[in-house]
Design an enzyme around this catalytic site. Sequence first.
Site, PDB file in Angstrom:
ATOM      1  N   HIS A  46       3.118  -7.940  -5.080  1.00 13.97           N
ATOM      2  CA  HIS A  46       2.752  -8.248  -3.695  1.00 13.97           C
ATOM      3  C   HIS A  46       1.753  -7.206  -3.199  1.00 13.97           C
ATOM      4  O   HIS A  46       1.756  -6.058  -3.673  1.00 13.97           O
ATOM      5  CB  HIS A  46       3.993  -8.230  -2.795  1.00 13.97           C
ATOM      6  N   GLU A  48       1.683  -5.416  -0.597  1.00 12.59           N
ATOM      7  CA  GLU A  48       2.287  -4.177  -0.094  1.00 12.59           C
ATOM      8  C   GLU A  48       2.692  -3.257  -1.242  1.00 12.59           C
ATOM      9  O   GLU A  48       2.507  -2.047  -1.177  1.00 12.59           O
ATOM     10  CB  GLU A  48       3.538  -4.476   0.736  1.00 12.59           C
ATOM     11  N   CYS A  76       8.241  -9.181   2.831  1.00 17.85           N
ATOM     12  CA  CYS A  76       9.485  -9.749   2.309  1.00 17.85           C
ATOM     13  C   CYS A  76      10.521  -8.633   2.181  1.00 17.85           C
ATOM     14  O   CYS A  76      10.241  -7.459   2.429  1.00 17.85           O
ATOM     15  CB  CYS A  76       9.231 -10.422   0.964  1.00 17.85           C
ATOM     16  N   CYS A  79       9.421  -5.812  -0.263  1.00 17.12           N
ATOM     17  CA  CYS A  79       8.387  -4.906   0.245  1.00 17.12           C
ATOM     18  C   CYS A  79       8.905  -4.059   1.404  1.00 17.12           C
ATOM     19  O   CYS A  79       8.536  -2.890   1.533  1.00 17.12           O
ATOM     20  CB  CYS A  79       7.154  -5.696   0.659  1.00 17.12           C
TER      21      CYS A  79
HETATM   22 ZN   LIG Z   1       6.699  -8.704  -0.615  1.00 12.18          ZN
END
Ligand SMILES: [Zn+2]
Length: 137
Positions: A46, A48, A76, A79
Amino acid sequence: MQEAFRQAKYAFEEGEIPIGAVIVSNNRIIAKAYNQTEKLNDVTAHAEMLALTAAAEYLGNKYLNDCTMYVTVEPCVMCAGASYWAQLKRVVYGAPEPKRGYRRVGNLLHPKTEMVSGIMAQECAELMASFFAGKRN
Ligand SMILES: [Zn+2]
């Protein structure tokens, strides 16, 4: 957030879910990234996560307690958990993510982390919507 949005557009162009992130320290961008789960064949890639790793590497410090992370969509659970461990000073996100965002399970950020939401929310949400609309067609 402008730069995070630019990163999200790079993801969009590469067929990745369009989420971008940047990390700022002392008013300077020290890391920028976009979602690369398809390209890297890695569910943890991801924006992040990639930005946190790059920022820690840049600073030579795994703790980012004087850094702000800008991310185009609500992080999410994974993260948010990673930013807990990094002890970010501030997390700023654009669009809310009611289905997969961390807030549906509570506040997972570090107690010292300030959270700001809704910055460029509409642009960030529209980019996500047009991505998923394209997928369905
Ligand atoms: Zn994430």
